[in-house]
Enzyme design. Structure first.
Site, PDB file in Angstrom:
ATOM      1  N   GLY A   8       0.817  -1.216   0.000  1.00  0.00           N
ATOM      2  CA  GLY A   8       0.000   0.000   0.000  1.00  0.00           C
ATOM      3  C   GLY A   8       0.840   1.251   0.000  1.00  0.00           C
ATOM      4  O   GLY A   8       0.476   2.272   0.601  1.00  0.00           O
ATOM      5  N   LEU A  10       1.479   3.524  -2.115  1.00  0.00           N
ATOM      6  CA  LEU A  10       1.028   4.744  -2.783  1.00  0.00           C
ATOM      7  C   LEU A  10      -0.117   5.409  -2.035  1.00  0.00           C
ATOM      8  O   LEU A  10      -0.676   6.402  -2.506  1.00  0.00           O
ATOM      9  CB  LEU A  10       0.603   4.432  -4.227  1.00  0.00           C
ATOM     10  CG  LEU A  10       1.692   3.805  -5.103  1.00  0.00           C
ATOM     11  CD1 LEU A  10       1.206   3.691  -6.547  1.00  0.00           C
ATOM     12  CD2 LEU A  10       2.983   4.597  -5.043  1.00  0.00           C
ATOM     13  N   GLY A  11      -0.464   4.884  -0.875  1.00  0.00           N
ATOM     14  CA  GLY A  11      -1.500   5.491  -0.058  1.00  0.00           C
ATOM     15  C   GLY A  11      -0.984   6.675   0.736  1.00  0.00           C
ATOM     16  O   GLY A  11       0.181   7.068   0.638  1.00  0.00           O
ATOM     17  N   GLN A  12      -1.850   7.232   1.554  1.00  0.00           N
ATOM     18  CA  GLN A  12      -1.546   8.469   2.283  1.00  0.00           C
ATOM     19  C   GLN A  12      -0.354   8.299   3.215  1.00  0.00           C
ATOM     20  O   GLN A  12       0.503   9.183   3.305  1.00  0.00           O
ATOM     21  CB  GLN A  12      -2.784   8.909   3.069  1.00  0.00           C
ATOM     22  CG  GLN A  12      -2.668  10.302   3.661  1.00  0.00           C
ATOM     23  CD  GLN A  12      -3.886  10.687   4.469  1.00  0.00           C
ATOM     24  OE1 GLN A  12      -4.585   9.819   5.023  1.00  0.00           O
ATOM     25  NE2 GLN A  12      -4.160  11.964   4.571  1.00  0.00           N
ATOM     26  N   ASP A  34       2.313  -1.819  -4.562  1.00  0.00           N
ATOM     27  CA  ASP A  34       0.909  -1.407  -4.546  1.00  0.00           C
ATOM     28  C   ASP A  34       0.206  -2.151  -5.668  1.00  0.00           C
ATOM     29  O   ASP A  34       0.855  -2.734  -6.544  1.00  0.00           O
ATOM     30  CB  ASP A  34       0.753   0.107  -4.707  1.00  0.00           C
ATOM     31  CG  ASP A  34      -0.505   0.638  -4.020  1.00  0.00           C
ATOM     32  OD1 ASP A  34      -1.611   0.210  -4.417  1.00  0.00           O
ATOM     33  OD2 ASP A  34      -0.387   1.466  -3.099  1.00  0.00           O
ATOM     34  N   ILE A  35      -1.118  -2.087  -5.661  1.00  0.00           N
ATOM     35  CA  ILE A  35      -1.895  -2.755  -6.699  1.00  0.00           C
ATOM     36  C   ILE A  35      -1.942  -1.930  -7.976  1.00  0.00           C
ATOM     37  O   ILE A  35      -2.383  -2.393  -9.028  1.00  0.00           O
ATOM     38  CB  ILE A  35      -3.316  -3.060  -6.187  1.00  0.00           C
ATOM     39  CG1 ILE A  35      -3.965  -4.164  -7.039  1.00  0.00           C
ATOM     40  CG2 ILE A  35      -4.164  -1.790  -6.134  1.00  0.00           C
ATOM     41  CD1 ILE A  35      -5.231  -4.730  -6.444  1.00  0.00           C
ATOM     42  N   ARG A  36      -1.484  -0.690  -7.895  1.00  0.00           N
ATOM     43  CA  ARG A  36      -1.417   0.214  -9.048  1.00  0.00           C
ATOM     44  C   ARG A  36      -0.048   0.869  -9.066  1.00  0.00           C
ATOM     45  O   ARG A  36       0.715   0.756  -8.119  1.00  0.00           O
ATOM     46  CB  ARG A  36      -2.503   1.288  -8.952  1.00  0.00           C
ATOM     47  CG  ARG A  36      -2.382   2.139  -7.698  1.00  0.00           C
ATOM     48  CD  ARG A  36      -3.517   3.104  -7.520  1.00  0.00           C
ATOM     49  NE  ARG A  36      -3.434   3.803  -6.237  1.00  0.00           N
ATOM     50  CZ  ARG A  36      -2.768   4.928  -6.029  1.00  0.00           C
ATOM     51  NH1 ARG A  36      -2.127   5.509  -7.045  1.00  0.00           N
ATOM     52  NH2 ARG A  36      -2.733   5.500  -4.844  1.00  0.00           N
ATOM     53  N   TYR A 141     -14.710  -1.960   9.200  1.00  0.00           N
ATOM     54  CA  TYR A 141     -13.317  -1.560   9.338  1.00  0.00           C
ATOM     55  C   TYR A 141     -12.837  -1.753  10.769  1.00  0.00           C
ATOM     56  O   TYR A 141     -11.745  -2.279  11.009  1.00  0.00           O
ATOM     57  CB  TYR A 141     -13.160  -0.104   8.916  1.00  0.00           C
ATOM     58  CG  TYR A 141     -11.752   0.425   8.947  1.00  0.00           C
ATOM     59  CD1 TYR A 141     -10.791  -0.055   8.072  1.00  0.00           C
ATOM     60  CD2 TYR A 141     -11.387   1.437   9.841  1.00  0.00           C
ATOM     61  CE1 TYR A 141      -9.492   0.443   8.079  1.00  0.00           C
ATOM     62  CE2 TYR A 141     -10.097   1.944   9.856  1.00  0.00           C
ATOM     63  CZ  TYR A 141      -9.154   1.449   8.980  1.00  0.00           C
ATOM     64  OH  TYR A 141      -7.872   1.944   8.999  1.00  0.00           O
ATOM     65  N   LYS A 145      -9.937  -4.245  12.287  1.00  0.00           N
ATOM     66  CA  LYS A 145      -8.793  -3.788  13.073  1.00  0.00           C
ATOM     67  C   LYS A 145      -8.670  -4.546  14.394  1.00  0.00           C
ATOM     68  O   LYS A 145      -7.562  -4.892  14.820  1.00  0.00           O
ATOM     69  CB  LYS A 145      -8.881  -2.280  13.313  1.00  0.00           C
ATOM     70  CG  LYS A 145      -8.614  -1.445  12.062  1.00  0.00           C
ATOM     71  CD  LYS A 145      -7.276  -1.803  11.453  1.00  0.00           C
ATOM     72  CE  LYS A 145      -6.945  -1.015  10.206  1.00  0.00           C
ATOM     73  NZ  LYS A 145      -5.674  -1.447   9.583  1.00  0.00           N
TER      74      LYS A 145
END
Length: 324
Positions: A8, A10-12, A34-36, A141, A145
């Site tokens: 992940g 490319l996330g925040q 990442d997936i992209r 969510y 967690k």
């Protein structure tokens, strides 16, 4: 940490954490996945690999080929998006975490897996929320967690995997757009203060939530991962925060720099219901005692840096900036 794989990325959180880790350990030491793929610094400044974390074999191969000794597992569907796509959230959030844990077990890696204030629920004490307390979340969510915290504890106790984690509050950043979280209104407020001078909040006034500026979050991850393991009693879900604020408090802070900033409200029932089930202010004493957690940014210091950075991006159009 010497050879690090980030999911992940490319996330925040991931984009800023990757850059910081490459500064500390070297560009080639940090594999971002990442997936992209995009053309931001997280993919261009060092090795990058496309990775679907729900594919366990691909996860293992990526970590093995990189010779990773540390996995920082950030790939997830966040709170508001998860509530509209609960089955996808379970498959990604839980399936991806299990693959991260199994890869860490197979290769003997250290593992960071973030939790969230979403792990608490409507019956959790709202103020001074303890490190150890009732956790009965009412969202998919949050359920993910809590289950993730327990799984990481299980892999530590059963297999000896060095699992660590933080219960993040809302995270505020100018480096990447938010990704579907309930506390994203705070980022949107700063962006719109610079872009239009006004903002309509989907979270109501008086809704206090814990927040942290991204530089503090990044340093907290690194500090926890480098901490002496013998000091860690809780290990996988440390409460961390820097401030408890509502939309009005952020607006007041913004108006010190932009006196004409306008704030009104158009409440989103889904996100408001999620926020109402979270604490107002959590207790971080365990993190302070066990690995010397300390946040540098309060609300006004964060506001000054956010606005300066966003105005700079508006003027100079830096690559990877939020488009204003």
């Amino acid at each position: 940490m010497r050879r690090i794989l980030i999911t992940g990325a490319l996330g925040q959180i991931g984009c800023e954490l990757a850059n910081r880790l490459r500064q500390l350990y070297g560009d080639d030491a940090v594999l971002t996945t990442d997936i992209r793929q995009d053309l931001t610094e997280a993919t261009l400044s060092g090795p990058f690999r496309l990775l679907d974390v729900t594919d366990g074999n691909a996860f293992y191969e990526a970590a093995q080929e990189h010779r990773a000794d540390t996995i920082i597992h950030l790939a997830a569907l966040l709170s508001a998006t998860a509530e509209t796509k609960p089955m996808l959230a379970w498959q990604l959030n839980m399936g991806g975490l299990l693959n991260a844990l199994e890869t860490a077990r197979a290769l003997g890696c250290q593992l960071f897996a973030p939790s969230s204030i979403a792990a608490f629920g409507p019956d959790t004490p709202k103020n001074g929320t303890p490190q150890d307390t009732l956790q009965r979340p009412a969202t998919m969510y949050g359920i993910n967690k809590v289950a993730g915290e327990l799984l990481c504890d299980y892999y530590f106790h059963k297999y000896g995997i060095d699992t660590r984690g933080l219960r993040f509050p809302g995270l505020i950043s100018h480096a990447a757009p938010p990704g579907g979280g309930t506390t994203d209104y705070a980022v949107d407020m700063y962006v719109n203060a610079v872009k239009t001078g006004k903002y309509t909040s989907y979270i109501d006034k008086g809704t206090f939530l814990d927040m942290m500026y991204m530089p503090d979050a990044i340093e907290s991850v690194i500090k926890l991962m480098e901490a002496d393991a013998s000091r860690l009693k809780h290990r996988n879900a440390f409460n961390v925060t820097a401030m408890s604020v509502d939309p009005e408090a952020i607006a007041v802070s913004i108006r010190r720099r932009l006196p004409n900033f306008e704030l009104d409200y158009g409440i989103d029932p889904l996100r408001q219901a999620i926020a109402d089930g979270w604490p107002d202010a959590i207790d971080v004493s365990a993190a302070r005692e066990e690995w010397d957690f300390c946040a540098e940014y309060d609300l006004d210091k964060m506001t000054d840096d956010m606005l300066s950075s966003l105005f700079g991006k508006q003027l100079y159009g830096k690559k990877g900036a939020i488009l204003l």
